[in-house]
Design a protein around this motif. Structure first.
Motif, PDB file in Angstrom:
ATOM      1  N   SER A  45      -6.097  40.613  31.252  1.00 48.49           N
ATOM      2  CA  SER A  45      -7.406  40.210  31.786  1.00 48.49           C
ATOM      3  C   SER A  45      -7.520  38.708  32.066  1.00 48.49           C
ATOM      4  O   SER A  45      -8.155  38.325  33.053  1.00 48.49           O
ATOM      5  CB  SER A  45      -8.532  40.673  30.854  1.00 48.49           C
ATOM      6  N   GLU A  49      -8.726  37.163  35.725  1.00 44.04           N
ATOM      7  CA  GLU A  49      -9.794  36.168  35.873  1.00 44.04           C
ATOM      8  C   GLU A  49      -9.287  34.907  36.567  1.00 44.04           C
ATOM      9  O   GLU A  49     -10.014  34.280  37.330  1.00 44.04           O
ATOM     10  CB  GLU A  49     -10.365  35.818  34.497  1.00 44.04           C
ATOM     11  N   LEU A 132     -14.250  43.680  32.647  1.00 43.59           N
ATOM     12  CA  LEU A 132     -13.515  43.415  33.876  1.00 43.59           C
ATOM     13  C   LEU A 132     -12.771  44.670  34.318  1.00 43.59           C
ATOM     14  O   LEU A 132     -12.137  45.346  33.510  1.00 43.59           O
ATOM     15  CB  LEU A 132     -12.523  42.261  33.631  1.00 43.59           C
ATOM     16  N   TRP A 134     -10.079  46.305  37.393  1.00 43.45           N
ATOM     17  CA  TRP A 134      -9.222  46.021  38.546  1.00 43.45           C
ATOM     18  C   TRP A 134      -8.441  47.247  39.005  1.00 43.45           C
ATOM     19  O   TRP A 134      -7.535  47.141  39.824  1.00 43.45           O
ATOM     20  CB  TRP A 134      -8.265  44.878  38.227  1.00 43.45           C
TER      21      TRP A 134
END
Length: 353
Positions: A45, A49, A132, A134
């Motif tokens: 993560s 970011e 988060l 993705w």
């Protein structure tokens, strides 16, 4: 099987622990076991970011696709050409590693299309409790690579994620395409580069604007300092007094001269009193500047009087060949002021008669 090397076979994949070496062998390859969350999530993560979701996805998909040659040759490709069975065999093998449960709902060799469904994929499990998201770029890269080899042409895999059921599901819809991961990476890099250029231009414009403001502030402060270091005072109608104090250098004398000439012209002054009583030191260049001030005032039609000229300054001016011939000198500002005011009054009275 020794106690230091226990082994078993799962879905036709040998798994062996080399406890004496601290290693885990999966299908004969050195492996490592991580918790999907938090270990892998915490590992990946920060990278997401840092580089952004789009670039991270493409980079991961490209990297995972590079290893598909070996996957295809060892498990997917079959002598009988049964790609469907080969892909599902590959899926069963890697499901033993916790990648998810693989299905192949549709496969059309002639159209070069396929649908790959993966239930409970490791990438979605990893992201389940995080803020988060993705998607599944690692699995996407594998699917693109394997089916491009299976169909012997470039393919792309569109990703569709469903997290509404008991377990998350990702589907990849494979189809022919001239689109490649490298092309997508290059296009994204161009877009990011242009955006960065625009951002830099904006930063430069803002920095230039701030610099201009700083320059204006410095200029205002310098004007204030000059005004405070040699205030030009209107002591009578048409009469200006300039008290000089401290050390007078050329750098200080030049702006005084410039401001004084401007004030004489704007105020139609006829008399200027240069009060040098407070000067402690005058360099040779500034001495010449005093003569320039006197000459310039004459050209503007103003009479200049010098007040408090010290013996040292007078001697310096004589030594460097500067003459104040025709310039009135006074010991005190009061004397000079009385004379200038008197001359101004007489000039005014003469104009009235």
């Amino acid at each position: 099987m020794s106690d230091s090397r226990p082994a078993l076979t799962v879905n036709d994949v040998p798994v062996e622990w080399h406890l004496d070496e601290g290693d885990l062998r999966f299908a004969g390859l050195s492996s490592a076991l991580f918790w999907t969350n938090p270990s892998l999530f915490w590992m990946l993560s920060p990278l997401v970011e840092e580089v952004g979701v789009d670039l991270f996805r493409l980079l991961v998909a490209r990297s995972s696709s590079l290893g598909t040659d070996e996957d295809y040759r060892s498990l997917v490709a079959r002598p009988d050409g049964a790609i469907e069975q080969g892909f599902l065999a590959w899926g069963r093998a890697i499901s033993a590693a916790g990648w998810g449960a693989f299905e192949l709902p549709s496969f059309d060799r002639a159209a070069c299309t396929a649908t790959v469904r993966i239930r409970n994929p490791w990438e979605l499990r990893m992201q389940a409790d995080g803020d988060l998201r993705w998607g599944c770029p690692f699995l996407q890269g594998k699917v693109i690579g394997i089916f491009s080899l299976a169909f012997a042409r470039l393919c792309w895999a569109d990703e569709h994620i469903d997290t509404g059921g008991a377990a998350p599901v990702v589907e990849f819809h494979v189809h022919p395409s001239e689109r490649t991961i490298d092309d997508e990476l290059n296009q994204l890099r161009v877009v990011r580069f242009r955006a960065r250029q625009q951002e830099l231009k904006q930063h430069m414009a803002e920095a230039a604007q701030q610099l201009r403001r700083k320059d204006e502030e410095v200029e205002q402060k310098e004007r204030l300092i000059r005004a405070l270091s040699a205030p030009i005072i209107q002591v009578w109608n048409g009469v200006l007094a300039v008290p000089l104090a401290g050390v007078l250098s050329r750098e200080r004398a030049e702006p005084i001269c410039e401001e004084l000439l401007h004030r004489v012209k704007s105020m139609s002054a006829t008399h200027v009193l240069l009060d040098m009583t407070g000067l402690s030191e005058v360099d040779e260049a500034a001495t010449g500047q005093i003569a320039t001030i006197v000459t310039s005032l004459r050209l503007l039609g103003a009479q200049c009087a010098v007040v408090g000229l010290s013996p040292e300054l007078a001697r310096t001016m004589v030594e460097v060949g500067i003459s104040l011939a025709g310039v009135r000198t006074y010991q005190t500002l009061a004397d000079a002021l009385r004379q200038a005011v008197g001359l101004t009054r007489r000039a005014t009275a003469g104009r009235r008669t």
